[in-house]
Design a protein around this motif. Sequence first.
Motif, PDB file in Angstrom:
ATOM      1  N   VAL A 113       0.867  -1.177   0.000  1.00 56.56           N
ATOM      2  CA  VAL A 113       0.000   0.000   0.000  1.00 56.56           C
ATOM      3  C   VAL A 113       0.905   1.227   0.000  1.00 56.56           C
ATOM      4  N   ASP A 114       0.367   2.350  -0.469  1.00 56.43           N
ATOM      5  CA  ASP A 114       1.195   3.546  -0.595  1.00 56.43           C
ATOM      6  C   ASP A 114       1.594   4.116   0.761  1.00 56.43           C
ATOM      7  N   HIS A 115       0.769   3.954   1.780  1.00 58.23           N
ATOM      8  CA  HIS A 115       1.066   4.428   3.127  1.00 58.23           C
ATOM      9  C   HIS A 115       0.627   3.348   4.104  1.00 58.23           C
ATOM     10  N   GLU A 116       1.293   3.309   5.275  1.00 56.73           N
ATOM     11  CA  GLU A 116       0.847   2.349   6.287  1.00 56.73           C
ATOM     12  C   GLU A 116      -0.611   2.634   6.635  1.00 56.73           C
ATOM     13  N   GLU A 117      -1.403   1.597   6.619  1.00 59.03           N
ATOM     14  CA  GLU A 117      -2.833   1.737   6.865  1.00 59.03           C
ATOM     15  C   GLU A 117      -3.236   0.958   8.115  1.00 59.03           C
ATOM     16  N   ARG A 118      -4.174   1.532   8.874  1.00 58.94           N
ATOM     17  CA  ARG A 118      -4.702   0.881  10.078  1.00 58.94           C
ATOM     18  C   ARG A 118      -6.227   0.876  10.012  1.00 58.94           C
ATOM     19  N   ASP A 172     -14.584  -1.877   2.425  1.00 60.55           N
ATOM     20  CA  ASP A 172     -14.648  -0.446   2.155  1.00 60.55           C
ATOM     21  C   ASP A 172     -13.288   0.228   2.318  1.00 60.55           C
ATOM     22  N   LEU A 173     -12.211  -0.492   2.003  1.00 64.34           N
ATOM     23  CA  LEU A 173     -10.881   0.041   2.306  1.00 64.34           C
ATOM     24  C   LEU A 173     -10.464   1.135   1.328  1.00 64.34           C
ATOM     25  N   ASP A 174     -10.461   0.845   0.024  1.00 62.44           N
ATOM     26  CA  ASP A 174     -10.119   1.819  -1.009  1.00 62.44           C
ATOM     27  C   ASP A 174      -8.762   2.466  -0.756  1.00 62.44           C
ATOM     28  N   TRP A 175      -7.738   1.613  -0.601  1.00 66.15           N
ATOM     29  CA  TRP A 175      -6.372   2.098  -0.397  1.00 66.15           C
ATOM     30  C   TRP A 175      -5.622   2.091  -1.722  1.00 66.15           C
ATOM     31  N   ASP A 176      -4.897   3.164  -2.002  1.00 64.58           N
ATOM     32  CA  ASP A 176      -3.998   3.166  -3.154  1.00 64.58           C
ATOM     33  C   ASP A 176      -2.821   2.246  -2.853  1.00 64.58           C
ATOM     34  N   GLY A 177      -2.432   1.463  -3.855  1.00 62.52           N
ATOM     35  CA  GLY A 177      -1.319   0.544  -3.651  1.00 62.52           C
ATOM     36  C   GLY A 177      -0.926  -0.111  -4.951  1.00 62.52           C
ATOM     37  N   SER A 178      -0.316  -1.269  -4.858  1.00 64.72           N
ATOM     38  CA  SER A 178       0.085  -2.012  -6.047  1.00 64.72           C
ATOM     39  C   SER A 178       0.149  -3.490  -5.716  1.00 64.72           C
ATOM     40  N   TYR A 179      -0.003  -4.273  -6.745  1.00 64.29           N
ATOM     41  CA  TYR A 179       0.097  -5.724  -6.600  1.00 64.29           C
ATOM     42  C   TYR A 179       0.902  -6.261  -7.776  1.00 64.29           C
ATOM     43  N   ARG A 180       2.042  -6.887  -7.426  1.00 60.55           N
ATOM     44  CA  ARG A 180       2.937  -7.476  -8.415  1.00 60.55           C
ATOM     45  C   ARG A 180       3.363  -6.463  -9.475  1.00 60.55           C
ATOM     46  N   GLY A 181       3.655  -5.265  -9.015  1.00 59.85           N
ATOM     47  CA  GLY A 181       4.154  -4.225  -9.902  1.00 59.85           C
ATOM     48  C   GLY A 181       3.090  -3.429 -10.604  1.00 59.85           C
ATOM     49  N   PHE A 182       1.843  -3.903 -10.633  1.00 56.40           N
ATOM     50  CA  PHE A 182       0.754  -3.185 -11.276  1.00 56.40           C
ATOM     51  C   PHE A 182       0.136  -2.202 -10.279  1.00 56.40           C
ATOM     52  N   GLY A 188      -2.697   0.128  -8.570  1.00 55.10           N
ATOM     53  CA  GLY A 188      -4.118  -0.122  -8.370  1.00 55.10           C
ATOM     54  C   GLY A 188      -4.555   0.256  -6.980  1.00 55.10           C
ATOM     55  N   SER A 189      -5.418  -0.561  -6.423  1.00 52.33           N
ATOM     56  CA  SER A 189      -5.940  -0.286  -5.090  1.00 52.33           C
ATOM     57  C   SER A 189      -6.259  -1.593  -4.379  1.00 52.33           C
ATOM     58  N   ILE A 190      -6.329  -1.513  -3.021  1.00 47.91           N
ATOM     59  CA  ILE A 190      -6.752  -2.633  -2.181  1.00 47.91           C
ATOM     60  C   ILE A 190      -8.086  -2.238  -1.576  1.00 47.91           C
ATOM     61  N   THR A 208      -7.983  -4.016  -7.134  1.00 52.16           N
ATOM     62  CA  THR A 208      -7.914  -3.865  -8.587  1.00 52.16           C
ATOM     63  C   THR A 208      -6.499  -3.493  -8.994  1.00 52.16           C
ATOM     64  N   ILE A 209      -6.134  -3.869 -10.210  1.00 56.62           N
ATOM     65  CA  ILE A 209      -4.868  -3.440 -10.807  1.00 56.62           C
ATOM     66  C   ILE A 209      -5.182  -2.793 -12.147  1.00 56.62           C
ATOM     67  N   THR A 210      -4.403  -1.758 -12.477  1.00 51.93           N
ATOM     68  CA  THR A 210      -4.546  -1.100 -13.769  1.00 51.93           C
ATOM     69  C   THR A 210      -3.590  -1.772 -14.747  1.00 51.93           C
ATOM     70  N   VAL A 211      -4.142  -2.366 -15.794  1.00 56.87           N
ATOM     71  CA  VAL A 211      -3.357  -3.180 -16.728  1.00 56.87           C
ATOM     72  C   VAL A 211      -3.008  -2.345 -17.958  1.00 56.87           C
ATOM     73  N   PRO A 212      -1.709  -2.124 -18.219  1.00 57.63           N
ATOM     74  CA  PRO A 212      -1.334  -1.455 -19.463  1.00 57.63           C
ATOM     75  C   PRO A 212      -1.850  -2.246 -20.670  1.00 57.63           C
ATOM     76  N   PHE A 213      -1.828  -1.620 -21.826  1.00 54.15           N
ATOM     77  CA  PHE A 213      -2.347  -2.160 -23.074  1.00 54.15           C
ATOM     78  C   PHE A 213      -3.867  -2.206 -23.042  1.00 54.15           C
ATOM     79  N   LEU A 214      -4.449  -2.918 -22.042  1.00 52.37           N
ATOM     80  CA  LEU A 214      -5.905  -2.928 -21.932  1.00 52.37           C
ATOM     81  C   LEU A 214      -6.427  -1.578 -21.438  1.00 52.37           C
ATOM     82  N   ASN A 215      -5.562  -0.872 -20.680  1.00 51.66           N
ATOM     83  CA  ASN A 215      -5.943   0.425 -20.109  1.00 51.66           C
ATOM     84  C   ASN A 215      -7.252   0.338 -19.328  1.00 51.66           C
ATOM     85  N   GLU A 216      -7.380  -0.689 -18.488  1.00 47.17           N
ATOM     86  CA  GLU A 216      -8.570  -0.843 -17.669  1.00 47.17           C
ATOM     87  C   GLU A 216      -8.177  -1.483 -16.350  1.00 47.17           C
TER      88      GLU A 216
END
Length: 727
Positions: free
Chosen positions: A132-137, A161-171, A173-175, A195-203
């Motif tokens: 996650v982009d910042h430590e979340e509690r 209902d977390l909606d945290w900005d972050g990344s998963y496996r380099g992509f 997205g959000s948790i 969710t992860i934002t996938v290049p090429f598909l742009n979704e």
Amino acid sequence: MHEYSYPLVDPEGFEVRLSEDSRIKVFHNEVSLSLKGEIKLPETVKDLNGNRVSIAFEDIDWFYLTEDLTISADIAFLNNTNIAFHPSNITVDFSETESPSGFAPEWKGVFFNEGELIFPIEIHTEVLGLRVDHEERIHITALNNFYVSSGGLNGSIARDDLDWDGSYRGFGGSINSFSVSIEDNTISEGSIGGTITVPFLNEDMSFAITITDEGLQEGSIEATSIGSRTINVGDDNSLTIDIIRGILSYEAGVGKLVLDLNFTFDISGIETEPIPVNGFYITSEGNIGIGSWVDLTDEVNASFHGFSLTLKRVGAGNEGDLYWLGIHGSITWVLSSSGGSEFEAKIYLRKEPLRYDHTQVNSIAVSFENDAVEFSGEVTWFDEDPTYGEGFKASLEFSLKKPSAAGIEGELIIGHKEEGSTSFNYWFIEAGVTGIEISVFPGVSIYGFTGRVFYHMRHSGDSYIPDNSALFGVYAEVPFGSPGPDKGKKYWGNTALEITVGTSGGGSSAVLTGDVYILTSGYPNTSAKIHGGAEITVTTTSFHAGFAVEVNIATLVCASGRDIELHFEESDWHIYIGTDTHPISLNFFCSSSFSASSYLMFYQNGISFGAGLDVDTGRRTWWIFYARVWGGIDVNAEIEYDSPIERFIGNASLEAGAVLGFHYDVWFAEGDCEVLSGEINANLHFETPNPTMFCGSVSARGCIVGICKTVHFDMKWRNGHFYRSGC
């Protein structure tokens, strides 16, 4: 300080440690307590460092505690992660008669009423790459039966209902969600979603990570992200992608989404049925591929501008800032003896957002042959080409085998070009007949004919390119020569005329060219004893003509050069018979031993001329002796005039030299010994008027068996005065 430890039998696994400050008082058969120490939770409940967790207490009178208690560390409850739980509002129940709401009176353990679920920035890096982009509690005020009993940690947590900005496996997205259920320190079920934002598909694609007792498992793409989507890539071009399954992998900090899918193209005249592709990958760095090119399990039907295609291979990759998707197979023409021609196309797409850029199609060949005729052709498509824009070029060759080897050649170019804010259509048609011989009058035959008609195109080198300033043009070419069995051995030539009309009358021109080859090995061989060429260009503002001759007669005399050039226009004119950089040259015996050169140039405000003679015997040998003699003289002059003569400049140079020696070859050495040598150089210069000057220099050098002497003399006369200096 002394501590006293008491392992508990009920509830089993707990341990009470009392400090020496604890007090137990008995008075009149009544017991009063003032206890201080800590309660150690069962061994299965540990912190992130693997240490046993404890709860401190102070000044209590019995072990049913609902007061503020301090836990020694965050509780780690997910293996292979550093996600932790920090409880608060703790109830310790070792009572026989009291229990938290929902529990039987005889229940014993530690109950957590509230707490925080702690997600550090790096949740897991080595395998999963979840962060996650910042430590979340997550502060949870109403836990669902979260407690520690003899069996360990129990309870469940669920948040969507977390909606945290972050990344998963380099992509990126959000948790969005987290859930876990624990029974006696064993995870029965759980998951992390986002969710992860996938290049090429742009979704955004949804992913889920399963949580088991062994920790976080490999993530997968959620079913909601599986299915078909059509991407409009602009200009009525679309790409349909039907995703069947997706797997996420992670290595060296780079994520890879590997998909099994179907591609369907409707782009730039290419229409396909769904093309099944397994192992198509998209990386978190924005690259795509399937191992360059791969074979399809089954052939797929498609079409290209209405022509039938059979696809056998697909490809994908990256070139600079563009993606490419490729198809390879065969195209079926109306006329083909081979069952189809090879076809390959690469569709290039721009990134972010995904937009169509251009299509690159290989040249498509077609052929047909039987006992009487032979036909071959090639079609090349242009798409966003920097020179040709959009369009195609088709070329063909048709030849008759019987009764004579006559042939027809042709080329067709049709296209559309955009230049800035303007756009225009263009076309080019060429047709020619070869392999014929028609006698037009005694001693002269025509070997063929070529004609061209073009619109908004111009001649450039050996090809024609789009040009909006050229309105229309025609071209005719006729090869001719001596008739009969020798066909061109006596002579043959080629003449051509091209007329171009510019838009609004400007830029119009007529070009007449011709070549004649005399005494050759036959048409169309250009190796000849005598060759003459001419080119005449007439435009609306100028006239230009050039004539060149090359002679090679029996190795006695060889001559070459740009013999004559004429140019006339309003602001400039000239007549050249050779030039100072390309003089007419004459080599006697067709070697460099004895040669002469000259030129004469008339131009708008002057005349230039020059001549030269050079001799070089090369190395000549007699027995062990050798000698060489060389020399040359060059004279040139330039006259500038504007009635009367404004300036005259003349130059002359002389060079001569000789060398004599012998060659030795003994058992310990081999080489040349130069006995005598000499060389003289002289340069003269004259100019007038302002200033009137004559100057020059002479130098001479002589050597006898390696002993040399050099003499040099400079002289200058300028406006009536002599100087001991050079020019």
